[in-house]
Design an enzyme around this catalytic site. Sequence first.
Site, short mmCIF file in Angstrom:
data_model
loop_
_atom_site.label_atom_id
_atom_site.label_comp_id
_atom_site.label_asym_id
_atom_site.label_seq_id
_atom_site.Cartn_x
_atom_site.Cartn_y
_atom_site.Cartn_z
N GLU A 167 -6.88 -3.33 -4.21
CA GLU A 167 -8.27 -3.15 -3.82
C GLU A 167 -8.78 -1.80 -4.32
OE1 GLU A 167 -10.45 -4.45 0.19
OE2 GLU A 167 -9.14 -2.70 0.50
N ASP A 187 0.80 -1.24 0.00
CA ASP A 187 0.00 0.00 0.00
C ASP A 187 0.82 1.28 0.00
OD1 ASP A 187 -2.01 -1.84 0.20
OD2 ASP A 187 -2.62 -1.31 2.23
N GLU A 200 -7.66 5.27 -4.57
CA GLU A 200 -6.51 5.71 -3.78
C GLU A 200 -5.23 5.65 -4.60
OE1 GLU A 200 -7.25 4.94 0.87
OE2 GLU A 200 -7.42 3.10 -0.32
N HIS A 240 -0.70 5.25 1.14
CA HIS A 240 -0.29 6.05 2.30
C HIS A 240 0.41 7.33 1.84
CE1 HIS A 240 -0.31 2.51 5.35
NE2 HIS A 240 -0.93 2.12 4.23
#
Length: 620
Positions: free
Chosen positions: A429, A353, A433, A357
């Site tokens: 996912e 990820d 983002e 972040h």
Amino acid sequence: AGLTVCYPARSHSPTFDIQTFAADLTVSSPSDAAAAAQPHRVVAFDDLSVTLDFSPSLRAFLVRGCPFVTVATAEAAGPVDVSVASVHAFLEAAPCDDARTKWRLRMNSGQTFLLYASAPIGLSQFSVTQLAAPGFSGVIRIAYLPDAAMETVLDQYSRCYPTAGEAALNRPFCIDYTWRKQGWGDLLMLANPLHLRLLSEDCSVRVLDDFKYRSIDGDLVGVVGDSWVLKTDPLSPTWHSTRGVNDDGVDEVVAALRKDVDSLASSPITTTSSYFYGKAIARAARLALIAEEVGCPDVIPAVHRFLKATVTPWLDGSFQGNGFLYDPKWGGLVTKQGLQDSGADFGFGIYNDHHYHLGYFLYAIAVLAKIDPSWGRKFMSQAYSMVADFMTLSRKCGASYTRLRTFDLWKLHSWAGGLTEFGDGRNQESTSEAVNAYYSAALLGLSYGDTHLVSVGATLTAFEMLAAQTWWHVREGEGIYEDDFSSNNRVVGVLWANKRDSGLWFAPPEWKECRLGIQLLPLLPISEALFPDAGFVKDLVSWTTPALARDGVGEGWKGFVYALEGVYDKESALAKTRALASHDDGNTLTNLLWWLHSRGNVDNTVVGSGRCCWYRQYGH
């Protein structure tokens, strides 16, 4: 000491679409049996290929998009005994020509493979599941034959094989593929549906519409040519909405804005998680930009103070409880918590990820550097380190950061999975983002006057959005996925390399509002371009809405459903949004009202004229 080849079987249901690997064919050399314990060796790699010595005498050129698997004997090894084995029984292993350079391999699985050789090869049946060829020297190419009509095409292009492939981001909104090749004739490759959509007329390739393989990514179609140009429409990053807030909505947005800004002082950030902290500071940064857009500059100093106080400690190393560190082993950033616990920060310490972040941090930094250039100059090196973690373009061996850590230059989207191996491959996912990460990097470029960063960030944003619309946004009858899956889903939950799952990491398939929300958050000006099709948006909201009647549905998730409803029914969405008791930790009432009051008139196909507006505003 062998290379196993598979044309994967597919299984599907209303909740998943998966492909499974079976050892259809394994190529090895019996003479290497004594060296079987030796590790395989990567002798070269680039954007689109890996050259692998999987035994002392056999080398594989593993090139993405190639319909053949190519294995060459080592020059120093001389003639090599070759074994071709299978978990299936061979029903036929027969030469197709007098020269014995083409063989048909038919198995009891119903599959047929073609084996081509650069020199005569004598295959004999050693057992029902194994073929043997003594003393071969040269190149072997293996292709699966799903349809007899494809055989002549495979024959025609069997002699030219790729050995390496480069993907270049040298021009805005373009990716150039160039393959190195050996052999004779033209190069045959396979394009996925997004490649086909983006193939530019600038490249001299020929598309073979009737030559196709079915895959989990949709049909892979033959393309002849060793140089491709993929070109997307220009899309420039903007700080604000493309149309502006409607006049009749400004007062409501300003009233909510003042309350949300006032709450910054009374609601300090308490989390030390890099993900949730990033969401909190990006949430605050949105307030400053909305204040600019609705002409409420008097609240910006309060947001400025909040951002300066909350962002700076992460950049100067004074934050208590967590922080970013450089990891020389993998060439990237990790968090202090992630170093101590691989599960902390959602696995940030093992490279999960990263773009999620850091994208939130970059958004807040970009806004703070915009309103406080002096602060921006002071922390420019830290900001660029965050960009470099997942957006480095350098191919240099000694580069501090790996090249494009998360973005897949072949699939044209990012992967969120880090160093952990999963049976279904890598995964992602939240596409929204991922979009936020590249969009925020482009905004940072605007703050620093870095046109190159703006260009690269905008280009990756554009490709990421198109990939999301191709593989995560599910349209019934489109043909990418099987009918049972596509009729039951409007968005994929987690997309794996070998699986499409309707479940999420944190929620079951029935929680459709979470699936919609995780593909929309954070709500930004770029979100309009991520969901440009009003007809699809309406279908998505209609599919999701029944899930909101379930007990325990979070108010924050409802807010994202209402945001998309506002694309085609603003008044209904406004009424529901005003009744929300709380919001997602990366969202505010101000942000939702800004979004709804900046929606324009739409038809059933395209949301306004956002794409043109974005391009006009910032030009070339």
